[in-house]
Design a protein around this motif. Structure first.
Motif, PDB file in Angstrom:
ATOM      1  N   SER A   1       0.835  -1.213   0.000  1.00 12.34           N
ATOM      2  CA  SER A   1       0.000   0.000   0.000  1.00 12.34           C
ATOM      3  C   SER A   1       0.864   1.256   0.000  1.00 12.34           C
ATOM      4  CB  SER A   1      -0.927   0.002   1.217  1.00 12.34           C
ATOM      5  OG  SER A   1      -0.158  -0.069   2.384  1.00 12.34           O
ATOM      6  N   THR A   2       2.128   1.053  -0.434  1.00 18.63           N
ATOM      7  CA  THR A   2       3.065   2.184  -0.451  1.00 18.63           C
ATOM      8  C   THR A   2       2.697   3.199  -1.531  1.00 18.63           C
ATOM      9  OG1 THR A   2       4.713   0.526   0.027  1.00 18.63           O
ATOM     10  CG2 THR A   2       5.532   2.711  -0.546  1.00 18.63           C
ATOM     11  N   ALA A   3       2.849   4.446  -1.226  1.00 19.46           N
ATOM     12  CA  ALA A   3       2.731   5.496  -2.252  1.00 19.46           C
ATOM     13  C   ALA A   3       3.632   6.634  -1.820  1.00 19.46           C
ATOM     14  CB  ALA A   3       1.302   5.968  -2.375  1.00 19.46           C
ATOM     15  N   ARG A   4       4.124   7.352  -2.799  1.00 16.70           N
ATOM     16  CA  ARG A   4       5.032   8.458  -2.465  1.00 16.70           C
ATOM     17  C   ARG A   4       4.281   9.557  -1.716  1.00 16.70           C
ATOM     18  NH1 ARG A   4      10.127   9.713  -4.654  1.00 16.70           N
ATOM     19  NH2 ARG A   4      11.047   7.848  -5.545  1.00 16.70           N
TER      20      ARG A   4
ATOM     21  N   MET B   1     -10.867   8.818   7.597  1.00 17.15           N
ATOM     22  CA  MET B   1     -11.324   7.815   6.640  1.00 17.15           C
ATOM     23  C   MET B   1     -10.293   7.638   5.518  1.00 17.15           C
ATOM     24  SD  MET B   1     -15.011   7.684   4.822  1.00 17.15           S
ATOM     25  CE  MET B   1     -14.730   8.974   3.634  1.00 17.15           C
ATOM     26  N   ALA B   2      -9.739   8.746   5.048  1.00 20.14           N
ATOM     27  CA  ALA B   2      -8.735   8.677   3.977  1.00 20.14           C
ATOM     28  C   ALA B   2      -7.511   7.895   4.453  1.00 20.14           C
ATOM     29  CB  ALA B   2      -8.330  10.094   3.549  1.00 20.14           C
ATOM     30  N   GLN B   3      -7.104   8.135   5.700  1.00 24.59           N
ATOM     31  CA  GLN B   3      -5.942   7.415   6.236  1.00 24.59           C
ATOM     32  C   GLN B   3      -6.233   5.930   6.337  1.00 24.59           C
ATOM     33  OE1 GLN B   3      -3.006   8.544   6.624  1.00 24.59           O
ATOM     34  NE2 GLN B   3      -3.498  10.680   6.230  1.00 24.59           N
ATOM     35  N   VAL B   4      -7.455   5.603   6.776  1.00 22.67           N
ATOM     36  CA  VAL B   4      -7.834   4.191   6.921  1.00 22.67           C
ATOM     37  C   VAL B   4      -7.801   3.513   5.549  1.00 22.67           C
ATOM     38  CG1 VAL B   4      -9.751   2.644   7.473  1.00 22.67           C
ATOM     39  CG2 VAL B   4      -9.179   4.515   9.024  1.00 22.67           C
TER      40      VAL B   4
ATOM     41  N   PHE C   1      -6.798   0.681  10.601  1.00 23.03           N
ATOM     42  CA  PHE C   1      -6.522   1.714  11.602  1.00 23.03           C
ATOM     43  C   PHE C   1      -5.085   1.649  12.133  1.00 23.03           C
ATOM     44  CE2 PHE C   1     -11.095   1.899  11.573  1.00 23.03           C
ATOM     45  CZ  PHE C   1     -11.349   3.243  11.781  1.00 23.03           C
ATOM     46  N   LYS C   2      -4.371   0.567  11.752  1.00 20.08           N
ATOM     47  CA  LYS C   2      -3.013   0.423  12.264  1.00 20.08           C
ATOM     48  C   LYS C   2      -2.146   1.581  11.775  1.00 20.08           C
ATOM     49  CE  LYS C   2       0.489  -3.127  12.765  1.00 20.08           C
ATOM     50  NZ  LYS C   2       1.042  -4.356  12.202  1.00 20.08           N
ATOM     51  N   GLY C   3      -1.448   2.190  12.688  1.00 18.21           N
ATOM     52  CA  GLY C   3      -0.552   3.285  12.318  1.00 18.21           C
ATOM     53  C   GLY C   3      -1.245   4.625  12.168  1.00 18.21           C
TER      54      GLY C   3
END
Lengths: 298, 780
Positions: free
Chosen positions: B296-299, B349-352, B358-360
């Motif tokens: 789920s990596t993104a710059r 919500m965007a972070q999730v 919810f981790k991190g």
């Protein structure tokens, strides 16, 4: 010649390869063995230029592989997790590789089509695991690589096809001095195929040598000994010792004849040297670094 | 063994060839889809039996040749929208599909071990995607060209469309290239196809969406915020997916159109941006770790931009929505509170979504607080007047001139703009040239008095504490735009909805009362008698009409009118009504469509002659037109009061009856309603005392905020004359009682129905209603 020095690769803080040094000679079949997660596949991906190292370097004939199309044209990496283009047939995959591998040989491909019992006009997605593996090996060999990197290449192949593949690889080595690096957990397989073996553990090469040297360097001794002996005191480098009554099984580092002599001098009424399998060598060496069955379970 | 040697270009070509070959099915499907949406629609349209008739009409000057949309008329409007949508969708799908290998661990092993460097690989995928989209598109354009040529062969009037099609295709090429490059740019920075889709869409829509939303927020929250609808096209330039929409709409008439050329320039800019993006993509790709596939990596910049835009758009939209729902707080502060709440929720919500759980999330809290805080500060600035934006009125010394799109009570006198002249021919009159003009909709003022009046208007209009409910019964629906040209050459514009301007009646009257405004808005100050054929004088009651044709008499009247109009004090009209004795119509000397102007001019005009116009009334007397000097009330034998009204409504607080149609209105009302009918909409008045009351209160000019009723006059022989207006509260109770309650309610009459009598010293009448008699208190 493949040469890696201080090769390091980490993923999100996990160090998969840690300052690894190795040299793989031209025309050899190098078996890479190691525990799960020891870094075998990572090493192959670094050699094939899929990954870029975090530290150190890996070179083939003194050239970096990463972003070096000319050199990569001579390398083929067959991953343990096979990928084919969506809905492609073997023929379409051959077309795909032939467009970029300049050494791709349609003659050889036609020859392999006769040898391998698969329908090259059928979609690969309908194939069994073993058939997919056969297709991948056909394609890999058709590219005529000078360096063939096989990651669990024999996984899923039936014994007959295994023999066929081994024969084909041997033929390529004999004909073109192809270098093969192969990883497998089936050490019996490697024993028949490889001339060199490297043991990888926690991202480092524990040892690497010719298979014959490896076997000569270790021996298994069965003896009848009525009393306990402290082997260090008698000068025997014992890696593993198991006793059942008066029968003792020893895994010893050193030549068989010398070891037998020491055991007899220690009072054995009977002693004989038994040939070692690669698996026994692997287990013995891994126990030496604390990676043994007892440590894992208890 | 067959061996070949391949250069980098050779590999690129062969790799592309393979990819394009694999996309054949997609191309076929896309081609068929485009065929249905474009050439088929086009063919059906241009071979329609009515099309040739319309084409012939257009060629003869009836209507324009724009029978289809797009450059050189090659698209129907529906097709233009559907074509844009189809191409964007397909480009997105093919782009994501081409770069999907980057987001699969298995695939990336195969692709990245190939003897091809990464730049070549990325370029191959872009080229393959480009060809896959462009080939079917070009084929369909070619088909349209063939159909057009066939049509041309059957009807020589059909326009040649080849040039427009080529330009279109080139623009499409840039747009498709740009969209694919954006997808590639994102693909090399993210680990999954979902993220590629998400962030590609982000880059494609974020800029137009954020700008559009911000402009709307400004319009909603900042009083006076001015943004021309025409300028919204700049939004369409900010993304390749909206660029073609603007391209099609801008090229409606001709390829030489400035807007069309401007759009082409933007296409060139996008080409340069795309090349830059491509270069950046190659750089990033060379360093892209293969192992990020399936993660789920993104710059960071992509993520931050996405989260910020998403939080802003979602938060403010929800804030606007919920501020409408809850009315306990002031709407603006309610907007701030709801925006902050929803921004925080959307941020989480965007972070999730991005972190797949919810981790991190803890690590994101501080940047989240900063993001939400920044949005809150922005909203507070808007809610509190945009850092002085609402109250800023430039100092008089800094103002060179000011323009107001408000022409006062005489805005129906049309000032024709010479520079907007266009010509056409009528097939019925071959060889004759006709003229069209646009009219002036604003007034330019540069005298200190004029500027000061506008400044005062601006000051009051910009005051958010203004009582917006005042005058809300008026039919004001348009806007008031004030544009200052400052001494330093800059312009400052404010735009107010009339809904906001209920309480600026006083300031509008003061503006209309300035000499400069008067001179700018009426023909008497700009034209001479010789410009008109005659003056027609009508009395207020519609019983008399006179025609003045002598130039000298007309000029005397004009001079008198000038003097009277300059002398009149319009500020005294506030909340006052009156019956002007007559009105004068300036008849054109030349029909407007035959008028060849070399300067701005009025070709006709009207003026209401008030009792205070002593000079004008004096001239009328001297001309023997005594019957127009004063309304001859005594000649009214009977009158009828209708629930209808016929006030001319413009944006001025001074409302006047529509002078050109008084007689017609009277006729319409006379024939539409039957006085004998129960529950009628008309009340017959014959009683002398009631007529006296009505005549004393009726008017044809004045400042009122309520909706009046109409009075039609009849002479002794029963002939109807003209009509005037009367406030419902001024009607005698006996007249009013004829009208049923539902008329009052439906028409919004201000007659107090069944309200407490304590408010009025009134007579009591009992009138019929739908549910039986209703007590009505009528103010006397």
């Amino acid at each position: 010649m493949i040469h890696a020095e201080h090769l390091t690769k980490a993923f999100d803080g996990f160090v998969a390869l840690d300052n690894l040094d190795t040299t793989i000679a031209e025309g050899s079949i190098y078996g890479l063995v190691g525990s799960n997660g020891s870094g075998k596949s990572t090493l192959l991906r670094l050699i094939s230029g899929v990954y870029y190292p975090n530290g150190g370097w890996v070179r083939i004939n003194d050239q970096d592989v990463y972003e070096n199309p000319a050199l990569k044209n001579r390398i083929f990496f067959l991953s343990d997790d096979l990928y084919f283009l969506n809905k492609a047939t073997v023929d379409e995959m051959a077309d795909f590789y032939s467009r970029v591998y300049t050494n791709f040989s349609w003659e050889k491909y036609a020859e392999y089509k006769q040898l391998f019992p698969i329908d090259t006009k059928k979609r690969i997605s309908t194939f069994s695991k073993g058939m997919k593996r056969q297709a991948a090996i056909m394609l890999a060999l058709s590219c005529c690589p000078d360096y063939l990197l096989l990651d669990e290449a024999f996984d899923g192949l039936d014994p007959v096809i295994r023999l066929l593949v081994k024969k084909l690889i041997m033929g390529e080595i004999a004909d073109r001095n192809m270098t093969v690096v192969v990883t497998s957990h089936n050490l019996r397989e490697l024993e028949d195929l490889c001339d060199h073996v490297g043991l990888l553990h926690k991202g480092r090469i524990l040892f690497e040598r010719e298979l014959d040297d490896l076997k000569l360097g270790l021996c298994k001794v069965q003896a009848v000994l009525p009393r306990e002996v402290i082997w260090d005191e008698v000068g025997l480098n014992v890696m593993q010792c198991k006793r059942q009554g008066s029968v003792v099984n020893l895994l010893v580092r050193g030549p068989a004849e010398e070891s037998l002599e020491i055991v007899r001098e220690a009072g054995a009424s009977f002693a004989e040297a038994v040939p070692l399998t690669l698996e026994e060598v692997f287990i013995g060496e891994m126990e030496g670094v604390g990676y043994d069955y007892d440590n894992l379970i208890f | 063994m067959t061996m070949t040697t391949l250069s980098s270009e050779g590999r690129l070509r062969r790799l592309c060839g393979g990819m394009i070959k694999r996309n054949r099915s997609f191309m076929l499907y896309f081609g068929v889809l485009l065929f249905v949406l474009y050439p088929l629609q086009y063919t059906l349209h241009i071979f329609d039996e009515n099309f040739d008739k319309r084409l012939a009409n257009a060629a003869n000057g009836f209507g324009s040749i724009n029978l289809l949309g797009g450059a050189n008329d090659h698209l129907t409007e529906t097709t233009a929208i559907l074509l844009c949508m189809a191409v964007f969708l397909m480009t997105l799908v093919i782009g994501l599909s081409q770069f999907a290998y980057l987001h699969s661990k298995k695939a990336v092993d195969v692709y990245h071990e190939l003897p091809v460097n990464r730049s070549t690989l990325a370029l191959s995928n872009i080229i393959a995607g480009f060809v896959t989209v462009m080939l079917p598109l070009a084929a369909n354009y070619l088909l349209v060209l063939v159909v057009g040529v066939v049509k041309r062969a059957t009807n020589p009037l059909f326009p040649i469309i080849g040039g427009g099609l080529i330009v279109d295709l080139l623009c499409w090429a840039v747009v498709v290239f740009a969209v694919l490059s954006i997808i590639a740019f994102v693909a090399v920075q993210v680990g999954s196809i979902f993220d590629n889709f998400l962030f590609s869409c982000e880059l494609l829509v974020v800029f137009p969406a954020v700008i559009y939303l911000t402009i709307n927020l400004f319009q909603q929250m900042l009083r006076g915020y001015s943004y021309s609808n025409n300028d919204f096209r700049w939004l369409l330039y900010t993304s390749p997916i909206t660029l073609m929409i603007e391209h099609y709409s801008s090229g409606h008439k001709t390829m030489a159109d400035t807007r069309y050329l401007q759009c082409l320039l933007v296409v060139v800019v996008w080409l340069l941006i795309t090349l830059l993006l491509l270069w950046l993509t190659m750089k990033l790709y060379r360093k892209r770790p293969s192992e990020i596939a399936e993660s789920s990596t993104a710059r960071k910049p992509l993520v931050q931009l996405g989260v910020l835009a998403g939080t802003y758009i979602g938060g403010t939209l929800c804030g606007l929505l919920f501020s409408q729902i809850s009315s306990r707080l002031d709407e603006r502060y309610s907007f701030v509170i709801w925006t902050v709440i929803f921004s925080a929720l959307i941020y989480v919500m965007a972070q999730v979504i991005l972190q797949r759980g919810f981790k991190g999330i803890g690590k994101s809290l501080l940047p989240g607080a900063v993001t939400v805080g920044a949005i809150a500060v922005f909203c507070i600035i808007l809610a509190t007047g945009g850092l002085g934006y609402e109250t800023r009125v430039p100092a008089a010394a800094d103002v060179k001139s000011v323009s107001v799109d408000y022409r006062g009570r005489y805005s129906n006198n049309t000032l024709l703009l010479a520079e907007t002249q266009s010509t056409y021919e009528d097939e019925k009159m071959p060889g004759v040239t006709f003229y069209n003009y646009r009219s002036k909709g604003d007034v330019d003022l540069d005298t200190p008095a004029g500027i000061a009046a506008v400044q005062r208007l601006h000051q009051v209009a910009g005051d958010r504490t203004l009582d917006n409910t005042a005058g809300e019964n008026r039919y004001w629906t348009s806007s008031l735009i004030i544009t200052y040209t400052l001494q330093n050459g800059r312009r400052l514009t404010r735009n107010y909805d009339y809904n906001e301007l209920g309480a600026v009646k006083h300031e509008l009257l003061a503006l209309e009362n300035t000499e400069e405004f008067k001179k700018e808005t009426h023909p008497v100050f700009m034209m001479d008698a010789k410009n008109f054929a005659s003056f027609v004088v009508n009395d207020a009651l519609g019983f008399y009409q006179a025609n003045i044709t002598a130039q000298a008499d007309m000029q005397r009247l004009m001079d008198a009118l000038k003097a009277d109009m300059l002398a009149e004090d319009l500020t005294k009209l506030e909340d006052v009504v009156e019956l002007a004795p007559c009105y004068i119509t300036f008849e054109p000397a030349t029909p407007t469509n035959c008028l060849q102007l070399d300067r701005d001019a009025y070709n006709e005009g009207r003026v209401m002659v008030r009792s205070s116009y002593t000079n004008t009334l004096q001239v009328l007397r001297q001309l023997g037109l005594e019957q127009f000097v004063e309304p001859r009330i005594e000649e009214i034998a009977e009158m009828r009061v209708y629930y209808d009204n016929h006030f001319y409504r413009n944006n001025s607080p001074i409302v006047m009856m529509d002078m050109g149609n008084l007689k017609q209105y009277a006729k319409d009302m006379h024939h539409s309603y039957d006085v004998e009918e129960q529950d009628s909409m008309v009340s017959l008045v014959t009683d002398a005392s009631q007529m006296a009351r009505i005549t004393s209160k009726m008017f044809n000019l004045g400042c009122i905020d309520t909706t009046p009723m109409s009075v039609v006059f009849y002479d002794a022989e029963g002939n109807y004359g003209g009509c005037a207006q009367i406030r419902t509260e001024d009607l005698p109770a006996q007249v009013l009682k004829v009208f049923p309650q539902w008329v009052w309610e439906e028409k919004g009459f201000d007659v107090p129905i069944a309200v407490e009598a304590t408010h009025y010293e009134s007579s009591i009448a009992v009138v019929g209603g739908a549910d039986g008699p209703t007590e009505v208190y009528v103010a006397e």
